[in-house]
Design a protein around this motif. Structure first.
Motif, mmCIF file in Angstrom:
data_model
loop_
_atom_site.group_PDB
_atom_site.id
_atom_site.type_symbol
_atom_site.label_atom_id
_atom_site.label_comp_id
_atom_site.label_asym_id
_atom_site.label_seq_id
_atom_site.Cartn_x
_atom_site.Cartn_y
_atom_site.Cartn_z
ATOM 1 N N ALA A 159 0.804 -1.218 0.000
ATOM 2 C CA ALA A 159 0.000 0.000 0.000
ATOM 3 C C ALA A 159 0.840 1.272 0.000
ATOM 4 N N VAL A 160 2.051 1.194 0.561
ATOM 5 C CA VAL A 160 2.918 2.380 0.596
ATOM 6 C C VAL A 160 4.078 2.275 -0.396
ATOM 7 N N GLY A 161 4.000 1.292 -1.296
ATOM 8 C CA GLY A 161 5.032 1.147 -2.315
ATOM 9 C C GLY A 161 6.309 0.519 -1.809
ATOM 10 N N GLY A 162 6.216 -0.216 -0.699
ATOM 11 C CA GLY A 162 7.394 -0.864 -0.132
ATOM 12 C C GLY A 162 7.454 -2.341 -0.456
ATOM 13 N N LYS A 163 8.519 -2.968 0.010
ATOM 14 C CA LYS A 163 8.707 -4.396 -0.251
ATOM 15 C C LYS A 163 8.558 -5.248 1.005
ATOM 16 N N ARG A 164 9.172 -4.799 2.114
ATOM 17 C CA ARG A 164 9.172 -5.606 3.332
ATOM 18 C C ARG A 164 8.663 -4.792 4.503
ATOM 19 N N ALA A 165 7.874 -5.473 5.344
ATOM 20 C CA ALA A 165 7.350 -4.804 6.537
ATOM 21 C C ALA A 165 7.454 -5.733 7.732
ATOM 22 N N ALA A 166 7.687 -5.140 8.879
ATOM 23 C CA ALA A 166 7.701 -5.851 10.154
ATOM 24 C C ALA A 166 7.148 -4.897 11.203
ATOM 25 N N MET A 167 6.626 -5.443 12.265
ATOM 26 C CA MET A 167 6.144 -4.575 13.335
ATOM 27 C C MET A 167 7.321 -3.758 13.878
ATOM 28 N N ALA A 168 7.070 -2.504 14.161
ATOM 29 C CA ALA A 168 8.110 -1.614 14.682
ATOM 30 C C ALA A 168 8.419 -1.974 16.134
ATOM 31 N N ASP A 169 9.614 -1.649 16.534
ATOM 32 C CA ASP A 169 9.991 -1.802 17.935
ATOM 33 C C ASP A 169 9.038 -0.950 18.773
ATOM 34 N N PRO A 170 8.408 -1.529 19.810
ATOM 35 C CA PRO A 170 7.430 -0.775 20.605
ATOM 36 C C PRO A 170 7.983 0.514 21.218
ATOM 37 N N VAL A 171 9.224 0.498 21.659
ATOM 38 C CA VAL A 171 9.821 1.701 22.253
ATOM 39 C C VAL A 171 9.957 2.797 21.194
ATOM 40 N N LEU A 172 10.371 2.423 19.996
ATOM 41 C CA LEU A 172 10.498 3.388 18.903
ATOM 42 C C LEU A 172 9.123 3.923 18.504
ATOM 43 N N ALA A 173 8.122 3.050 18.461
ATOM 44 C CA ALA A 173 6.753 3.472 18.122
ATOM 45 C C ALA A 173 6.241 4.477 19.151
#
Length: 167
Positions: A87-101
């Motif tokens: 949907a955002v034109g990317g290739k790979r996705a993973a859940m973000a680090d909770p602290v960073l989020a």
């Protein structure tokens, strides 16, 4: 729904409710007593408000090709990371680090709102939202939800609508 203005904001308003008031959109705030032992923040919100889980949406932060992206999906389902990346034109996705989020959005896990984030992130709203007159999303803290039209949410977050949820 009652239209809120800045003057109507109660002390302790969140950045999400302040952003909604500033935009002049109609919204309703729903508060409930958060139970820390409940296994799901979103399902707890749906139960507490007496709202179908397909109308309550959770805000999830993912890392797509090294950039943070927000996915907003019904609490009854889960985020399809591959669909989010597409949907955002990317290739790979993973859940973000909770602290960073948390640090990036300014909200705590379980209370992350797609509105009023510290740093505005690209947002994708699951297309199922458009089948409802109103939906509920976190208002910026656990035990606080905001109900608004999916069109207003998409406009305020500049969200892309895409099929990013899995049942």
């Amino acid at each position: 729904m009652a239209k809120k203005s800045k003057k109507q904001q109660q002390p302790g308003g969140t950045p999400a409710t302040v952003a909604l008031a500033a935009a002049g959109v109609e919204f309703t705030v729903h508060a409930y007593d958060h139970d820390p032992s409940h296994p799901s923040y979103g399902e707890e919100a749906a139960e507490a408000m007496g709202v179908s889980p397909d109308r309550v949406f959770k805000t999830l932060v993912a890392d797509v090709d090294g950039a943070l992206v927000v996915g907003v999906v019904p609490v009854a389902g889960s985020l399809d990371l591959k669909a989010l990346a597409t949907a955002v034109g990317g290739k790979r996705a993973a859940m973000a680090d909770p602290v960073l989020a948390e640090r990036t959005t300014g909200y705590v896990r379980g209370g992350i709102s797609p509105l009023g984030q510290r740093r505005k992130l690209p947002t994708v709203l699951d297309e199922s939202a458009s089948s409802h007159t109103t939906i509920c999303v976190s208002a910026g803290r656990r035990g606080l939800e905001v109900e608004l039209s999916p069109e207003d949410l998409a406009k305020l977050t500049q969200a892309t609508l895409a099929p990013i949820a899995r049942a």
